[in-house]
Design a protein around this motif. Structure first.
Motif: not given
Lengths: 107, 121
Positions: B20-43
């Motif tokens: 999966l990808f997450c392409e960012v716009y509107g800020y300097t990519f290297t300035n901020y950590w970026i994370g991933w969050v999972r949400q199981l169905p209905g959870k």
């Protein structure tokens, strides 16, 4: 991992009500706690960060308090758009865990 | 305007790989950590891990360590979440999100819309 518990797990309320949600951490997280609101099918939205700081653009009827292991989110004068699920998250110690959520629905 | 654009929904068979990808716009990519969050169905929300794009310092939740790989390509301002062998239990919505404090892992302020992953034979 730091475990977060939220109470209540769900609350039924009416427009205009005051709602209070509590988040407790299994160990101290200082003031590194955030509250998010999630509407069905949408991404979460941060409401409060650093336990009590209101995120820009969030209505002042939302407020947060607490430190260490016990935190509170208050919603004053509940509005129709506030019916949602609310999560706390600690950002003190990896992994940055979320609470299980509190669903606020219509009474 | 800050924007995190995520992959389209995916339907996969068990055992297949996925990125999966997450392409960012509107800020300097290297300035901020970026994370991933999972949400199981209905959870609820599950914090998976986070990466500092400037040096690829990555921290995982113990549950997800070894199950997924988080990476980033600074040349195209994109973060990735990768599986080598999917399971049906990986079926969920996956959000990417940016941390709000420059240079430090912290609360998430901007989120992608999420990518629905369905793993089924």
């Amino acid at each position: 991992d730091i475990q977060l518990t939220q109470s209540p797990s769900s609350v039924s309320a009416s427009v205009g009500d005051r709602v209070t949600i509590t988040c407790r951490a299994s160990q101290g997280v200082g003031s590194s706690l955030a509250w998010y609101q999630q509407q069905p099918g949408k991404a979460p939205k941060v409401l409060i960060f650093d336990a009590s700081s209101l995120q820009s653009g969030v209505p002042p009827r939302f407020s947060g308090s607490g430190s260490g292991t016990e935190f509170t989110l208050n919603i004053n004068s509940l509005q129709p758009e506030d019916f949602a699920t609310y999560y706390c998250q600690q950002a003190s110690i990896f992994p940055f865990t979320f609470g299980p959520g509190t669903k606020v629905d219509f009474k | 305007e800050v924007l995190l654009a995520q992959s389209e929904p995916e339907m996969k068979n068990p055992g297949e790989s996925l990125t999966l990808f997450c392409e960012v716009y509107g800020y300097t990519f290297t300035n901020y950590w970026i994370g991933w969050v999972r949400q199981l169905p209905g959870k609820g929300l599950e914090w998976m891990g986070i990466i500092n794009p400037v040096d690829s310092d990555t921290r995982y939740s113990p549950f997800f360590r070894g199950r997924v790989t988080i990476s980033a390509d600074t040349s195209i301002s994109t973060a990735y979440l990768q599986w080598n062998s999917l399971k049906a239990s990986d079926s969920a919505v996956y959000f990417c999100a940016r941390t709000m404090t420059r240079g430090l892992p912290s609360t998430f302020d901007y989120w992608g819309r999420g990518t629905l992953v369905t793993v089924s034979s």
